[in-house]
Scaffold this active site. Structure first.
Site: not given
Ligand code: CMP
Length: 139
Positions: A10, A50, A58, A86, A92, A103, A113, A116, A127
């Site tokens: 990211k 997404y 969010f 993962r 996450t 992470r 983070n 993905h 994807e």
């Molecule tokens: P990802 O695995 O890319 O899939 C969805 C993403 O949404 C997740 O990682 C996070 O980066 C993001 N995400 C999840 N929860 C939140 C949150 N509370 N605020 C902002 N981003 C979020």
């Protein structure tokens, strides 16, 4: 079984020049990078990727962030690649991620983070095809 999964490095991570360190973690875990490219998503492209999160509070912030700088999209291949990826990424939210995971080491927040990864075989397939044509995957 041998699987393929879609991984994204990211914007928070590409900005800090972490692509190589993150790739080393994937490769050290036995994952092979069989396709990879650096792209800059538009907000609309991030939004479509997404789409499943469209109703989440969010979502808008997530799409803005994913379009805020370059990302590296990649396909990782290996035995149980989806679960393995993962595991290497960690939870996450970096506050919950185990020591040594990507992470835990690099993520700045739950939103920013660093990586993905696909969460299941069906989403991995969708994807991967969102970003790559079949002939771009070289095992
Ligand atoms: P990802 O695995 O890319 O899939 C969805 C993403 O949404 C997740 O990682 C996070 O980066 C993001 N995400 C999840 N929860 C939140 C949150 N509370 N605020 C902002 N981003 C979020």
């Amino acid at each position: 079984a041998t699987e393929r999964t879609l991984s994204i490095i990211k914007p928070d991570a590409t900005k800090r020049n972490l692509t190589g360190k993150i790739n080393a973690k994937f490769e050290d875990a036995g994952l092979r990078i069989v396709a990879q490219k650096r792209i800059h998503l538009t907000k609309a492209q991030a939004g479509k990727f997404y789409e499943v999160h469209a109703s989440r509070p969010f979502y808008d912030e997530l799409c803005e962030f994913m379009a805020s700088g370059p990302v590296v999209v990649q396909v990782l291949e290996g035995e149980g690649a989806i679960a393995k990826n993962r595991e290497v990424m960690g939870a996450t939210n970096p506050k919950d991620s185990a020591a040594g995971t990507i992470r835990a080491e690099f993520a700045e927040s739950v939103g920013e983070n660093s990586v993905h990864g696909s969460d299941a075989p069906e989403t991995a397939k969708d994807e991967i095809s969102y970003f790559f044509a079949g002939m771009e995957l070289v095992g």
